[in-house]
Design a protein around this motif. Structure first.
Motif, PDB file in Angstrom:
ATOM      1  N   LYS A  42      44.489  49.321  43.728  1.00 57.23           N
ATOM      2  CA  LYS A  42      43.122  49.453  44.168  1.00 57.23           C
ATOM      3  C   LYS A  42      42.766  48.046  42.354  1.00 57.23           C
ATOM      4  N   VAL A  43      41.012  47.688  42.440  1.00 59.23           N
ATOM      5  CA  VAL A  43      40.922  46.774  41.620  1.00 59.23           C
ATOM      6  C   VAL A  43      39.321  47.963  40.074  1.00 59.23           C
ATOM      7  N   ILE A  44      40.057  47.982  39.504  1.00 58.27           N
ATOM      8  CA  ILE A  44      38.763  48.091  38.370  1.00 58.27           C
ATOM      9  C   ILE A  44      38.031  46.981  37.552  1.00 58.27           C
ATOM     10  N   ILE A  45      37.047  47.317  38.083  1.00 56.07           N
ATOM     11  CA  ILE A  45      35.782  45.803  37.652  1.00 56.07           C
ATOM     12  C   ILE A  45      35.248  46.536  35.774  1.00 56.07           C
ATOM     13  N   PRO A  46      36.436  45.737  34.756  1.00 56.38           N
ATOM     14  CA  PRO A  46      35.273  46.079  33.472  1.00 56.38           C
ATOM     15  C   PRO A  46      33.867  45.152  33.417  1.00 56.38           C
ATOM     16  N   VAL A  47      32.690  45.316  33.543  1.00 56.54           N
ATOM     17  CA  VAL A  47      31.138  44.449  33.284  1.00 56.54           C
ATOM     18  C   VAL A  47      31.018  45.418  31.457  1.00 56.54           C
ATOM     19  N   GLN A  48      30.874  44.344  31.243  1.00 53.91           N
ATOM     20  CA  GLN A  48      30.033  43.805  29.627  1.00 53.91           C
ATOM     21  C   GLN A  48      28.991  44.483  29.803  1.00 53.91           C
ATOM     22  N   ALA A  49      28.140  45.473  28.536  1.00 54.27           N
ATOM     23  CA  ALA A  49      27.091  46.128  28.343  1.00 54.27           C
ATOM     24  C   ALA A  49      26.100  45.064  27.606  1.00 54.27           C
ATOM     25  N   HIS A  50      26.163  43.888  27.685  1.00 54.39           N
ATOM     26  CA  HIS A  50      25.295  42.807  26.973  1.00 54.39           C
ATOM     27  C   HIS A  50      24.706  41.931  28.163  1.00 54.39           C
TER      28      HIS A  50
END
Length: 275
Positions: free
Chosen positions: A150-158
């Motif tokens: 699996k891949v988890i994709i963190p995305v910055q909320a900025h």
């Protein structure tokens, strides 16, 4: 044989909380009674430093060393290069030697599968193997995606992530077609969320409208906090450094969400096979 779940934490954009997520998801899962191995797949060695190993150049064995052994068909012991961290997780560390490994992989046989071959030798000792990917889509990252379930994709909320997300999804698609057809995107994790602004809500809407029909968005969101930036300098997870913070509570919820989603996926897979 126990089947470890292998998760790559991946986004080619830096500063989105990949390493923070890898560490605190790993420790959060360990607190839920799981055996966890963290793999630092970034030559900068941020994950290694985060877990308290501040002098990466003095390490006896790193990820580059064990990958080199695999490439040269040398024997590997199941505990080669694995460090046991005080918060109950194990670590395969990295340093700048991994940059040279990236170059060496170009001419290696089965070059996309070297990391996978290593993980196959050690994964029976773990419930979860979490790979912290570097902020690029080079050969080491391709190795991580080839090894992962699996891949988890963190995305910055900025910042609006659309352009970078498109390139990452193309790379994941190529890996699914060529080296790992079973790779799944577990979901997008929104990080560094400042609840005082509307920007995070706007970015969440943008991601949902662009990708929400195809990609899960985790219910948990990781808030921005000073303690998140401070804890790596102490070599501690947020659970150890600031256990009552909003960030530690968020990562505690995120670990539980990852576990719950994994159980749902196993159930869907089993019922699908029964049909």
């Amino acid at each position: 044989m126990k089947k470890a779940e292998i998760i790559a934490i991946c986004n080619q954009k830096g500063g989105v909380g990949k390493t923070t997520t890898a560490v605190n998801l790993g420790v959060g899962l360990a607190k839920e009674g799981k055996k966890v191995l963290l793999i630092d797949a970034d030559p900068q060695g941020d994950l290694t430093t985060y877990l308290g190993y501040f002098d990466g150049e003095s390490l006896d064995v790193t990820l580059a060393d064990v990958m080199r052994k695999i490439m040269q068909d040398e024997p590997i012991e199941s505990n080669d290069g694995i460090l046991h961290q005080k918060e109950g997780v194990d670590l395969v560390p990295s340093n700048l030697d991994l940059s040279a490994m990236e170059v060496n992989l170009v001419n290696a046989m089965s070059r996309e599968r070297i990391l996978s071959l290593y993980i196959d030798k050690i994964k029976e000792n773990y419930d979860y193997v979490i790979i912290d990917c570097m902020p690029s889509l080079g050969m080491i990252t391709i190795n991580a995606l080839t090894a992962a379930d699996k891949v988890i994709i963190p995305v910055q909320a900025h910042f609006l992530p659309a352009k970078g997300m498109t390139q990452l999804l193309k790379t994941i698609g190529r890996v699914q077609r060529n080296t790992n057809p079973n790779l799944r995107i577990s979901g997008i994790l929104l990080t560094l969320v400042d609840s005082r602004t509307n920007l995070a809500k706007e970015i969440k809407k943008t991601i949902q409208s662009s990708y929400g029909s195809k990609i899960n968005m985790f219910k948990t969101e990781i808030p921005v906090a000073v303690s998140t930036a401070e804890s790596p300098s102490q070599g501690e997870s947020i659970f150890e450094y600031d256990p009552k913070s909003t960030v530690s509570e968020a990562y505690r919820k995120f670990a539980k969400e990852v576990l719950k989603n994994g159980e749902k996926e196993k159930f869907r897979d089993s019922t699908g096979l029964d049909r």
